[in-house]
Design a protein around this motif. Structure first.
Motif, short mmCIF file in Angstrom:
data_model
loop_
_atom_site.label_atom_id
_atom_site.label_comp_id
_atom_site.label_asym_id
_atom_site.label_seq_id
_atom_site.Cartn_x
_atom_site.Cartn_y
_atom_site.Cartn_z
N ALA A 84 0.82 -1.21 0.00
CA ALA A 84 0.00 0.00 0.00
C ALA A 84 0.86 1.26 0.00
CB ALA A 84 -0.92 0.01 1.21
N SER A 85 0.39 2.25 -0.72
CA SER A 85 1.05 3.56 -0.73
C SER A 85 0.57 4.37 0.47
CB SER A 85 0.73 4.31 -2.02
OG SER A 85 -0.64 4.68 -2.03
N LEU A 86 1.27 5.44 0.75
CA LEU A 86 0.86 6.33 1.84
C LEU A 86 -0.53 6.90 1.55
CD1 LEU A 86 1.81 7.45 4.56
CD2 LEU A 86 2.75 9.41 3.34
N GLU A 87 -0.82 7.20 0.29
CA GLU A 87 -2.15 7.72 -0.07
C GLU A 87 -3.25 6.70 0.20
OE1 GLU A 87 -3.09 10.83 -0.78
OE2 GLU A 87 -1.00 11.28 -0.33
N GLN A 88 -2.98 5.43 -0.10
CA GLN A 88 -3.96 4.38 0.19
C GLN A 88 -4.20 4.28 1.70
OE1 GLN A 88 -1.73 1.39 -2.02
NE2 GLN A 88 -3.58 0.95 -3.22
N LEU A 141 -4.74 4.62 16.95
CA LEU A 141 -4.91 3.65 15.87
C LEU A 141 -3.80 3.86 14.87
CD1 LEU A 141 -6.49 1.52 14.22
CD2 LEU A 141 -7.96 3.37 13.42
N LEU A 142 -3.04 2.80 14.61
CA LEU A 142 -1.97 2.85 13.63
C LEU A 142 -2.39 2.07 12.40
CD1 LEU A 142 1.13 2.23 15.93
CD2 LEU A 142 0.27 4.42 15.08
N VAL A 143 -2.20 2.68 11.23
CA VAL A 143 -2.47 2.03 9.95
C VAL A 143 -1.11 1.90 9.27
CG1 VAL A 143 -3.73 2.17 7.78
CG2 VAL A 143 -4.74 3.16 9.86
N ARG A 144 -0.64 0.66 9.11
CA ARG A 144 0.72 0.43 8.62
C ARG A 144 0.73 -0.34 7.30
NH1 ARG A 144 2.17 -1.53 14.36
NH2 ARG A 144 3.05 0.35 15.28
N ARG A 145 1.63 0.08 6.41
CA ARG A 145 1.76 -0.60 5.13
C ARG A 145 2.15 -2.06 5.31
NH1 ARG A 145 5.74 1.57 0.81
NH2 ARG A 145 7.21 1.22 2.47
N GLY A 146 2.91 -2.39 6.30
CA GLY A 146 3.29 -3.78 6.51
C GLY A 146 2.12 -4.72 6.65
N GLY A 147 0.92 -4.17 6.76
CA GLY A 147 -0.27 -4.99 6.82
C GLY A 147 -0.91 -5.06 8.18
N GLN A 148 -1.05 -3.91 8.84
CA GLN A 148 -1.59 -3.95 10.18
C GLN A 148 -2.42 -2.71 10.52
OE1 GLN A 148 1.00 -3.77 13.82
NE2 GLN A 148 0.64 -5.98 13.73
N LEU A 149 -3.58 -2.95 11.10
CA LEU A 149 -4.38 -1.92 11.75
C LEU A 149 -4.38 -2.29 13.22
CD1 LEU A 149 -7.57 -1.86 9.45
CD2 LEU A 149 -5.51 -0.50 9.21
N SER A 150 -3.99 -1.36 14.08
CA SER A 150 -3.85 -1.69 15.50
C SER A 150 -4.42 -0.58 16.36
CB SER A 150 -2.37 -1.91 15.83
OG SER A 150 -2.23 -2.30 17.16
N LEU A 151 -5.37 -0.93 17.24
CA LEU A 151 -6.04 0.01 18.12
C LEU A 151 -5.68 -0.30 19.57
CD1 LEU A 151 -8.27 2.28 18.43
CD2 LEU A 151 -9.88 0.39 18.76
N CYS A 152 -5.25 0.73 20.30
CA CYS A 152 -4.96 0.62 21.74
C CYS A 152 -5.55 1.84 22.44
CB CYS A 152 -3.45 0.61 22.01
SG CYS A 152 -2.60 -0.85 21.46
N ASP A 176 8.30 7.71 5.50
CA ASP A 176 9.40 6.74 5.50
C ASP A 176 8.94 5.37 6.00
OD1 ASP A 176 11.18 8.66 4.53
OD2 ASP A 176 11.71 9.32 6.57
N GLY A 177 8.20 5.37 7.10
CA GLY A 177 7.69 4.12 7.66
C GLY A 177 6.36 3.71 7.07
N CYS A 178 5.79 4.56 6.22
CA CYS A 178 4.48 4.33 5.59
C CYS A 178 3.45 3.93 6.65
CB CYS A 178 4.60 3.30 4.48
SG CYS A 178 3.44 3.65 3.13
N THR A 179 3.26 4.83 7.61
CA THR A 179 2.33 4.62 8.72
C THR A 179 1.51 5.88 8.94
OG1 THR A 179 3.89 3.12 9.81
CG2 THR A 179 2.19 4.09 11.20
N ILE A 180 0.24 5.69 9.22
CA ILE A 180 -0.64 6.78 9.62
C ILE A 180 -0.97 6.56 11.09
CG2 ILE A 180 -2.84 7.97 9.25
CD1 ILE A 180 -1.01 8.04 6.78
N GLN A 181 -0.75 7.59 11.89
CA GLN A 181 -1.08 7.54 13.32
C GLN A 181 -2.34 8.37 13.54
OE1 GLN A 181 1.44 9.80 16.01
NE2 GLN A 181 1.32 8.14 17.51
#
Length: 162
Positions: free
Chosen positions: A62-66, A116-127, A93-98
């Protein structure tokens, strides 16, 4: 089986071990990836978790725009949480949306908020975090009804599915 049925089956598995008296691993295949949680409480109406994570290969390239589009979609859908969440930072650089609660909850004990972190590596994570004055932040359990848990799972799954 539907996602809701799979989640309910996993809830039953967790409670069959004499309920949740200590953190319990929770894992369900959503069809779009694997939903994993660390449950800290579970009863017939609600649950609490330390993290809520969907891991998927659908975001591998995924791109940063996606990722921004996914975070915008989640920001609109997750209106049922205690506080609304919105993007606060994007890391090209890390292709992550915080994303964080906006505004966070403030009281005499300090500030509490979702992240909530949305990461290109393939992860949505909520804490959920809390931060007292003069102290560092720490993870606290997020308390939600079972219905909200199901909605989170469906919304995370829909966010990464075309």
């Amino acid at each position: 089986m539907t996602l809701k049925e799979n989640i309910n089956r996993e809830f039953s598995r967790v409670t069959s071990h004499a309920g949740v008296s200590a953190a319990q691993a929770f894992s369900v295949d959503t069809g779009a990836g694997v939903l994993e949680c660390e449950l800290t409480a579970l009863d017939n109406i609600a649950c609490a978790f330390n993290h809520f994570t969907l891991s998927t290969d659908k975001l591998a390239g995924a791109s940063l725009e996606q990722l921004k589009r996914i975070s915008e979609s989640l920001s609109q859908k997750l209106s049922y949480l205690l506080e609304p969440i919105s993007a606060v930072e994007s890391d090209p650089d890390g292709c992550t949306i915080q994303m964080r609660s906006s505004p966070p909850h403030k009281d005499d004990d300090g500030t509490s908020y979702y992240e909530l972190l949305v990461r290109r590596g393939g992860q949505l994570s909520l804490c959920r975090y809390t931060k007292g004055s003069g102290a560092g932040r720490r993870v606290i359990a997020a308390h939600v009804t079972r219905e909200v848990f199901h909605r989170l799972a469906a919304d995370f799954t829909a966010a990464v599915s075309p």
